[in-house]
Design a protein around this motif. Structure first.
Motif, mmCIF file in Angstrom:
data_model
loop_
_atom_site.group_PDB
_atom_site.id
_atom_site.type_symbol
_atom_site.label_atom_id
_atom_site.label_comp_id
_atom_site.label_asym_id
_atom_site.label_seq_id
_atom_site.Cartn_x
_atom_site.Cartn_y
_atom_site.Cartn_z
ATOM 1 N N THR A 1 0.836 -1.203 0.000
ATOM 2 C CA THR A 1 0.000 0.000 0.000
ATOM 3 C C THR A 1 0.871 1.253 0.000
ATOM 4 O O THR A 1 2.023 1.221 0.417
ATOM 5 C CB THR A 1 -0.926 0.003 1.228
ATOM 6 N N PRO B 1 -0.038 6.369 3.895
ATOM 7 C CA PRO B 1 -1.371 6.791 4.310
ATOM 8 C C PRO B 1 -1.548 8.287 4.119
ATOM 9 O O PRO B 1 -0.553 9.019 4.064
ATOM 10 C CB PRO B 1 -1.406 6.421 5.793
ATOM 11 N N TYR C 1 -7.764 -2.768 0.202
ATOM 12 C CA TYR C 1 -7.293 -1.400 0.399
ATOM 13 C C TYR C 1 -7.650 -0.552 -0.816
ATOM 14 O O TYR C 1 -7.509 -1.008 -1.953
ATOM 15 C CB TYR C 1 -5.775 -1.400 0.623
ATOM 16 N N VAL D 1 -7.076 4.460 7.049
ATOM 17 C CA VAL D 1 -5.758 4.115 7.580
ATOM 18 C C VAL D 1 -4.963 5.407 7.726
ATOM 19 O O VAL D 1 -4.730 6.109 6.736
ATOM 20 C CB VAL D 1 -5.032 3.113 6.657
ATOM 21 N N ARG E 1 -1.934 5.455 9.733
ATOM 22 C CA ARG E 1 -0.536 5.069 9.840
ATOM 23 C C ARG E 1 -0.414 3.594 9.539
ATOM 24 O O ARG E 1 -1.334 2.817 9.791
ATOM 25 C CB ARG E 1 -0.010 5.298 11.268
ATOM 26 N N ASP E 2 0.725 3.188 9.014
ATOM 27 C CA ASP E 2 1.058 1.773 8.942
ATOM 28 C C ASP E 2 2.538 1.600 9.250
ATOM 29 O O ASP E 2 3.314 2.542 9.148
ATOM 30 C CB ASP E 2 0.638 1.131 7.606
ATOM 31 N N TYR E 3 2.864 0.427 9.726
ATOM 32 C CA TYR E 3 4.235 0.098 10.118
ATOM 33 C C TYR E 3 4.613 -1.193 9.422
ATOM 34 O O TYR E 3 3.800 -2.088 9.276
ATOM 35 C CB TYR E 3 4.333 -0.100 11.639
ATOM 36 N N ARG E 4 5.857 -1.291 9.002
ATOM 37 C CA ARG E 4 6.314 -2.470 8.266
ATOM 38 C C ARG E 4 7.565 -3.026 8.904
ATOM 39 O O ARG E 4 8.312 -2.335 9.562
ATOM 40 C CB ARG E 4 6.562 -2.119 6.811
#
Length: 106
Positions: free
Chosen positions: A7, A10, A61, A99, A101-104
């Motif tokens: 993705t 955000p 998504y 969404v 925030r996202d963390y990888r």
């Protein structure tokens, strides 16, 4: 190993579909595969992740709410929704989230 959706930064949107099945799975796998293929061709589609055990969870998504509305209204998807309500799902829930925030990892 299934891939994690790639993705963008955000914000974007997630549609979380959780379900339990009735036991009548005639045509289910074929329809599910077709929906994945169709969704991937929709403008605004960003990716999908899915798992099925006792409860199935599919997270798709999307760029924005308009893209989600357009996917919900797509004719073949509407037919799959009808079949799901009438044949495949004992219960289901759809949640739409923004969404932030996202963390990888690793």
């Amino acid at each position: 190993m299934p891939a994690i959706a790639d993705t963008p930064e955000p914000p974007y949107y997630a549609v979380i579909f959780t379900s339990t099945v009735t036991g009548d799975n005639s045509g289910y796998q074929e329809t599910a595969q077709r929906m994945l293929e169709l969704a991937a061709r929709q403008p605004g589609y960003l990716g999908v992740e899915s798992a099925r055990e006792d409860v199935g969870i599919t997270v798709s998504y999307w760029r924005d709410l308009e893209a989600i509305r357009n996917w919900k209204a797509q004719a073949d998807h509407r037919e799959a929704q009808r079949l799901g309500r009438e044949r495949w799902y004992a219960q289901y829930c759809t949640r739409i989230c923004r969404v932030e925030r996202d963390y990888r990892g690793p």
